[in-house]
Motif scaffolding. Structure first.
Motif, PDB file in Angstrom:
ATOM      1  N   LEU A  58      48.389  37.728  19.217  1.00 43.89           N
ATOM      2  CA  LEU A  58      47.212  38.188  19.516  1.00 43.89           C
ATOM      3  C   LEU A  58      47.143  39.789  20.087  1.00 43.89           C
ATOM      4  N   SER A  59      48.407  40.157  20.726  1.00 43.94           N
ATOM      5  CA  SER A  59      48.694  41.334  21.277  1.00 43.94           C
ATOM      6  C   SER A  59      48.864  42.404  20.091  1.00 43.94           C
ATOM      7  N   ASN A  60      49.389  41.941  18.795  1.00 42.12           N
ATOM      8  CA  ASN A  60      49.530  42.690  17.695  1.00 42.12           C
ATOM      9  C   ASN A  60      48.317  42.910  17.098  1.00 42.12           C
ATOM     10  N   VAL A  61      47.380  41.685  16.972  1.00 47.45           N
ATOM     11  CA  VAL A  61      46.117  42.095  16.173  1.00 47.45           C
ATOM     12  C   VAL A  61      45.410  42.817  17.008  1.00 47.45           C
ATOM     13  N   ALA A  62      45.229  42.686  18.041  1.00 46.66           N
ATOM     14  CA  ALA A  62      44.456  43.986  19.204  1.00 46.66           C
ATOM     15  C   ALA A  62      45.219  45.211  18.823  1.00 46.66           C
ATOM     16  N   ASP A  63      46.382  45.601  18.760  1.00 50.16           N
ATOM     17  CA  ASP A  63      46.842  46.860  18.538  1.00 50.16           C
ATOM     18  C   ASP A  63      46.491  47.367  17.187  1.00 50.16           C
ATOM     19  N   SER A  64      46.624  46.315  15.928  1.00 45.74           N
ATOM     20  CA  SER A  64      46.398  46.793  14.848  1.00 45.74           C
ATOM     21  C   SER A  64      44.775  47.187  14.569  1.00 45.74           C
ATOM     22  N   THR A  65      44.097  46.365  15.544  1.00 42.99           N
ATOM     23  CA  THR A  65      42.520  46.683  15.374  1.00 42.99           C
ATOM     24  C   THR A  65      42.129  48.055  15.748  1.00 42.99           C
ATOM     25  N   ARG A  67      44.258  50.413  16.121  1.00 39.66           N
ATOM     26  CA  ARG A  67      44.971  51.488  15.066  1.00 39.66           C
ATOM     27  C   ARG A  67      43.530  51.715  13.794  1.00 39.66           C
ATOM     28  N   VAL A  68      43.135  50.567  13.375  1.00 36.24           N
ATOM     29  CA  VAL A  68      42.104  50.715  12.130  1.00 36.24           C
ATOM     30  C   VAL A  68      40.804  51.453  12.904  1.00 36.24           C
ATOM     31  N   VAL A  69      40.436  50.956  13.976  1.00 33.72           N
ATOM     32  CA  VAL A  69      39.130  51.672  14.466  1.00 33.72           C
ATOM     33  C   VAL A  69      39.551  53.109  14.855  1.00 33.72           C
TER      34      VAL A  69
END
Length: 111
Positions: A58-65, A67-69
Motif C-alpha cells: 500500500l505504501s508503494n502504491v501511494a508513492d507511485s500514485t 509520482r503519477v499525479v
C-alpha cells in the motif's frame, strides 16, 4: 516489524523448547502442547508477515500514485499557461469557443 511477527516467533521458540523437553522426558502431553504452541506461533508469525507485506504494498502504491499525479501536473502546467495567455489575448474568441463546447456537451448529454 509487526508485533504479531515478534510474538509469533517467541511462541514458536517456546513451543520448540517445550516439545524438546517433552521429547527428552518421553512426556507425550508436553510434546503435543509444545508442538501446538509452535504451530500457533508459526501461524501468528505468518499473519504478521502478511500484514507487513500488505502495508509495504500500500505504501508503494501511494508513492507511485503521488509520482503519477505530480508528473501529470507538471505536464499540464505549460498547457495551462498557454491557454491562460491565449484567453487573455483573445477573450471574445475564448468565450465563443467555451459557449460552443458547452452547447455541444449539452446536445450530447440531453440525448
Amino acid at each position: 516489524m509487526d508485533t504479531d511477527r515478534i510474538t509469533g516467533k517467541a511462541k514458536e521458540t517456546v513451543g520448540k523448547v517445550e516439545a524438546g523437553i517433552g521429547d527428552a522426558l518421553g512426556d507425550r502431553e508436553t510434546q503435543a502442547s509444545g508442538r501446538a504452541r509452535q504451530a500457533a506461533g508459526a501461524a501468528q508469525d505468518l499473519y504478521g508477515q502478511a500484514k507487513d507485506s500488505l502495508s509495504d504494498t500500500l505504501s508503494n502504491v501511494a508513492d507511485s500514485t503521488e509520482r503519477v499525479v505530480n508528473s501529470a501536473r507538471d505536464a499540464a502546467e505549460p498547457i495551462r499557461e498557454t491557454l491562460e495567455r491565449e484567453v487573455k489575448a483573445r477573450p471574445l474568441i475564448a468565450l465563443l469557443i467555451a459557449a460552443l463546447i458547452g452547447y455541444v456537451l449539452a446536445q450530447l448529454t440531453s440525448g
